[in-house]
Design a protein around this motif. Structure first.
Motif, PDB file in Angstrom:
ATOM      1  N   TYR A 306       0.853  -1.195   0.000  1.00 31.23           N
ATOM      2  CA  TYR A 306       0.000   0.000   0.000  1.00 31.23           C
ATOM      3  C   TYR A 306       0.885   1.239   0.000  1.00 31.23           C
ATOM      4  N   GLU A 384      -7.717  -1.688  -2.417  1.00 34.01           N
ATOM      5  CA  GLU A 384      -7.389  -1.044  -1.147  1.00 34.01           C
ATOM      6  C   GLU A 384      -8.620  -0.905  -0.268  1.00 34.01           C
ATOM      7  N   GLU A 388      -4.928  -0.488   3.492  1.00 34.98           N
ATOM      8  CA  GLU A 388      -4.056  -1.629   3.226  1.00 34.98           C
ATOM      9  C   GLU A 388      -4.439  -2.293   1.907  1.00 34.98           C
ATOM     10  N   HIS A 417      -1.249  -9.538   4.463  1.00 38.47           N
ATOM     11  CA  HIS A 417      -2.391  -8.917   3.797  1.00 38.47           C
ATOM     12  C   HIS A 417      -3.665  -9.724   4.038  1.00 38.47           C
TER      13      HIS A 417
END
Length: 466
Positions: A306, A384, A388, A417
């Motif tokens: 990110y 996104e 993140e 993630h």
């Protein structure tokens, strides 16, 4: 009248303090119809101006933008126009054809007596039309984009009980298994939606007749109509013009899409575009398709991190139809029957992947993916949420998400993630990721904008005494 989510957005726009509204989007998604209907039901008077068909009214926007003078000039051309201060909606349809009308929005806004909604199918197109000699009213207009019907809208119009939609939404939010009968019904409806897509005329025909051959004819006619408009514009005097070179390049890019998406790695390649010119020239045609709202791009990234925009590779991307039904209409005649039987794995997963891309686009989520230089791992989508990067895999069956599992298992290399898998299955889970049915893509919600900075009451600030 088809039920559209944008209706609720229009109500919110009207009830709050607002600027003139500009609605963009692909041609034939229902912009004109929904705005005229909105005017009929929410205003005492609606004044409709078709700026493509009625060039006589252009003169109303050629003066000094005095609102009273514009009202008088419009009244002289549109004899039944009735302007009631604070109770009239003015609709400026096809506003891209009259640049001065777009510039005038600032002055309607400053005056404040009339609400104005402008629509346009080619507002995003740059570089070939006449420029705005008097400027675009930055800061004086609100904007919305109208897309083809989403799967959720398709379900609403198919007559699905509202309580069922609420149950499914709640179950998906809470990661709870969908009851089997409902799951199988939504699965079947999802396959129908893949074929029919979200163009209003095609949906209306399907709901009335369930004749997929008629749907296919309508889809092809819609694409032909859109193609016919490629490169068309009006000059400042209202004369029709066509940029023939751009038209040919856009058509060639569009013709190449089925082949582009049938590859194992669906990266867009200009070498597959049968048009004269090098890649930069062909890129003009592809940019045109994106600007008119027919396609969306998904960019490869250097890494999974990110913000994704900071790691995207600008010259490496995939291209998807904004409406999967239009893609299906360009494939073999046997494809709809394959889909209805539950087989959407044809064309190397392009159908399921295109459906996911269009669902993300409707939620205004920029599209990214990850394809390692070596070719593995390859992640279908990245997007996104809450600051993140989230991994999303889309499988036409319930195949193993090998690449996603590999990335999750190696946080030292790819980071930590959240991950989600959409597949032909019910709600479930996996090692480090959640699993949802493919139809859950139709229940995605637009990301809410978070307040980054706290509100400060500056009125309480005082100069300290020394």
């Amino acid at each position: 009248m088809l039920k559209r989510d944008i209706w609720d957005q229009l109500i919110v726009w009207k009830e709050k303090k607002h600027h003139p509204l500009v609605i963009k989007g692909l041609r034939q998604t229902g912009k004109t119809y929904i705005v005229k209907k909105f005017g009929e039901e929410n205003y005492q008077s609606t004044v409709y101006l078709d700026l493509r068909a009625n060039i006589q009214v252009y003169s109303a926007f050629s003066g000094n933008f005095d609102v009273d003078m514009m009202v008088m000039a419009i009244s002289a051309v549109v004899r039944d126009a009735q302007f009631i201060p604070y109770h009239t909606l003015i609709i400026l349809d096809e506003i891209q054809d009259c640049p001065n009308a777009r510039s005038s929005l600032k002055y309607w806004d400053l005056d404040g007596r009339y609400d104005v909604i402008a629509t346009g199918s080619f507002l995003g197109v740059k570089g070939f039309r006449e420029p705005y000699p008097r400027g675009i009213p930055v800061g004086y207009e609100d904007q919305m984009t109208m897309y083809p019907l989403s799967f959720h809208e398709f379900l609403r119009n198919a007559g699905l009980n509202g309580s069922v939609l609420t149950y499914v939404s709640t179950s998906l939010e809470n990661n709870q298994t969908i009851e089997k009968t409902i799951h199988e019904s939504l699965r079947s409806l999802y396959y129908q939606y893949l074929i029919v897509g979200g163009m209003p005329e095609a949906d209306k025909a399907f709901f009335e007749t369930h004749d997929l051959n008629e749907v296919r004819r309508i889809q092809k006619r819609i694409l032909t109509s859109i193609r016919d408009d490629f490169g068309r514009y009006k000059d400042l005097e209202g004369n029709d013009k066509v940029n023939e070179v751009l038209k040919l390049r856009a058509e060639a890019c569009l013709n190449s899409l089925p082949a582009q998406l049938s590859k194992e790695y669906k990266k867009f390649q200009y070498s597959l575009v049968e048009a004269k010119g090098h890649s930069p020239e062909k890129a003009d045609g592809l940019q045109y398709l994106e600007d008119v709202g027919l396609v969306v791009r998904s960019y490869n990234t250097k890494e999974v991190s990110y913000p994704l925009e900071g790691v995207k590779i600008p010259n490496e991307f995939k291209v998807f139809y904004v409406d999967t039904g239009l893609l299906i209409s360009q494939l073999g005649d046997d494809v709809p029957m394959q889909i209805l039987s539950g087989n959407i794995s044809a064309y190397k997963g392009a159908i399921a992947e295109n459906m996911a891309a269009s669902a993300f686009a409707v939620c205004d989520l920029p599209l990214y993916y990850y394809h390692a230089p070596s070719g593995s791992p390859e992640l279908d989508f990245l997007f996104e949420r809450s600051g993140e990067a989230v991994i999303a895999e889309c499988k036409s069956t319930n195949n193993r998400a090998t690449s996603m599992k590999y990335v999750i298992a190696h946080p030292e290399k790819y980071g930590v993630h959240k991950a989600v898998k959409f597949a032909d299955t019910n709600v479930g889970g996996g090692e480090g990721f959640d699993t949802y049915p493919l139809y859950a893509l139709g229940f995605l919600k637009t990301a809410e904008v978070k307040q980054i900075l706290p509100t400060v009451d500056y009125g309480q600030l005082t100069v300290p005494r020394f």
